[in-house]
Design a protein around this motif. Structure first.
Motif, short mmCIF file in Angstrom:
data_model
loop_
_atom_site.label_atom_id
_atom_site.label_comp_id
_atom_site.label_asym_id
_atom_site.label_seq_id
_atom_site.Cartn_x
_atom_site.Cartn_y
_atom_site.Cartn_z
N LEU A 82 0.83 -1.20 0.00
CA LEU A 82 0.00 0.00 0.00
C LEU A 82 0.87 1.26 0.00
CD1 LEU A 82 -2.85 1.25 0.23
CD2 LEU A 82 -2.62 1.04 2.69
N LYS A 83 1.92 1.26 0.79
CA LYS A 83 2.83 2.41 0.82
C LYS A 83 3.51 2.60 -0.53
CE LYS A 83 3.86 2.53 5.73
NZ LYS A 83 4.86 2.37 6.79
N ASP A 84 3.90 1.50 -1.19
CA ASP A 84 4.51 1.60 -2.51
C ASP A 84 3.55 2.21 -3.53
OD1 ASP A 84 6.85 0.53 -1.54
OD2 ASP A 84 6.37 -1.52 -2.16
N ILE A 85 2.29 1.77 -3.48
CA ILE A 85 1.28 2.31 -4.41
C ILE A 85 1.07 3.80 -4.16
CG2 ILE A 85 -1.18 2.25 -4.99
CD1 ILE A 85 -1.08 -0.76 -4.59
N LEU A 86 1.01 4.19 -2.90
CA LEU A 86 0.77 5.60 -2.59
C LEU A 86 1.97 6.47 -2.92
CD1 LEU A 86 -1.16 5.33 0.79
CD2 LEU A 86 -2.08 5.65 -1.50
N ASN A 87 3.18 5.92 -2.82
CA ASN A 87 4.38 6.70 -3.16
C ASN A 87 4.49 6.96 -4.65
OD1 ASN A 87 5.41 7.19 -0.61
ND2 ASN A 87 6.44 5.22 -0.52
N LYS A 88 3.88 6.11 -5.48
CA LYS A 88 3.94 6.31 -6.93
C LYS A 88 3.10 7.51 -7.36
CE LYS A 88 4.78 1.50 -8.09
NZ LYS A 88 4.23 0.28 -8.68
N ASN A 89 2.03 7.80 -6.64
CA ASN A 89 1.13 8.90 -6.99
C ASN A 89 1.48 10.15 -6.20
OD1 ASN A 89 -0.37 7.15 -8.62
ND2 ASN A 89 -1.59 6.48 -6.89
N LYS A 90 1.12 11.31 -6.76
CA LYS A 90 1.29 12.56 -6.02
C LYS A 90 0.08 12.75 -5.14
CE LYS A 90 4.39 15.67 -8.21
NZ LYS A 90 4.64 16.94 -8.77
N ILE A 91 0.26 12.55 -3.85
CA ILE A 91 -0.82 12.73 -2.89
C ILE A 91 -0.23 13.36 -1.64
CG2 ILE A 91 -2.31 10.88 -3.69
CD1 ILE A 91 -1.11 9.13 -1.53
N GLY A 92 -1.09 13.82 -0.78
CA GLY A 92 -0.65 14.35 0.51
C GLY A 92 0.05 15.68 0.37
N PHE A 93 1.18 15.82 1.02
CA PHE A 93 1.91 17.08 1.07
C PHE A 93 2.49 17.44 -0.30
CE2 PHE A 93 2.30 15.22 5.38
CZ PHE A 93 1.48 16.13 6.01
N ASP A 94 2.88 16.43 -1.10
CA ASP A 94 3.40 16.71 -2.44
C ASP A 94 2.34 17.38 -3.30
OD1 ASP A 94 5.77 15.50 -1.72
OD2 ASP A 94 5.19 13.55 -2.55
N LEU A 95 1.12 16.88 -3.23
CA LEU A 95 0.02 17.45 -4.02
C LEU A 95 -0.33 18.85 -3.54
CD1 LEU A 95 -2.04 16.96 -6.26
CD2 LEU A 95 -3.54 15.98 -4.55
N LYS A 96 -0.34 19.07 -2.23
CA LYS A 96 -0.62 20.41 -1.70
C LYS A 96 0.42 21.41 -2.18
CE LYS A 96 -3.04 19.22 2.55
NZ LYS A 96 -3.02 19.26 4.01
N ASN A 97 1.69 21.01 -2.16
CA ASN A 97 2.76 21.90 -2.61
C ASN A 97 2.64 22.19 -4.10
OD1 ASN A 97 3.86 22.17 -0.09
ND2 ASN A 97 5.26 20.46 -0.35
N LYS A 98 2.24 21.18 -4.89
CA LYS A 98 2.07 21.37 -6.33
C LYS A 98 0.95 22.37 -6.61
CE LYS A 98 1.07 18.91 -10.61
NZ LYS A 98 0.14 19.92 -11.08
N VAL A 99 -0.16 22.26 -5.89
CA VAL A 99 -1.27 23.19 -6.08
C VAL A 99 -0.86 24.60 -5.71
CG1 VAL A 99 -3.57 23.78 -5.24
CG2 VAL A 99 -3.04 21.42 -5.79
N LYS A 100 -0.12 24.75 -4.61
CA LYS A 100 0.35 26.08 -4.21
C LYS A 100 1.29 26.67 -5.25
CE LYS A 100 -0.05 25.52 0.77
NZ LYS A 100 0.68 25.38 2.05
N ARG A 101 2.19 25.83 -5.80
CA ARG A 101 3.11 26.31 -6.84
C ARG A 101 2.35 26.76 -8.08
NH1 ARG A 101 5.93 21.81 -8.16
NH2 ARG A 101 5.68 20.79 -6.18
#
Length: 116
Positions: free
Chosen positions: A54-73
């Protein structure tokens, strides 16, 4: 259980708890659970092997803090190039064509108090 910096409650279903992670909705949560075969299980009953997958699957996608930072950028880029959407963000008005005559009072209120 701690997953991607989010604390998941052990007594709830895994499908519901995955939706607490920013960027994962009900549909994506159900898809991931069916793919792993952990559909309709509580978090405390999932074994370590499934958690690792499950952690491997979630690390492949942009979710969580990475996605928040991308939206802010992305919003910052809109502000820097001074396009229409960037101006609407700056004024705290609706960006996607909603009307402002009768609705959007909360966004107008935020803008009004920020100017004072």
């Amino acid at each position: 259980m701690n997953l991607m910096g989010y604390y998941l409650n052990n007594n709830n279903n895994i499908e519901k708890e995955l939706t607490l992670i920013y960027g994962i909705g009900r549909k994506k949560s159900l898809y991931i659970c069916k793919k792993l075969g952990i559909y309709n299980l509580k978090v405390k009953f999932i074994d370590n092997i499934k958690i690792k997958i499950l952690k491997d699957i979630l690390n492949k996608n942009k979710i969580g803090f990475d996605l928040k930072n991308k939206v802010k950028r992305d919003i910052k880029i809109l502000l820097d190039i001074n396009c229409y959407r960037g101006v609407r963000h700056k004024k705290r008005l609706p960006v996607r064509g909603q009307r402002t005559r009768t609705n959007a009072k909360t966004s107008k209120k935020k803008f009004f108090f920020n100017c004072l």
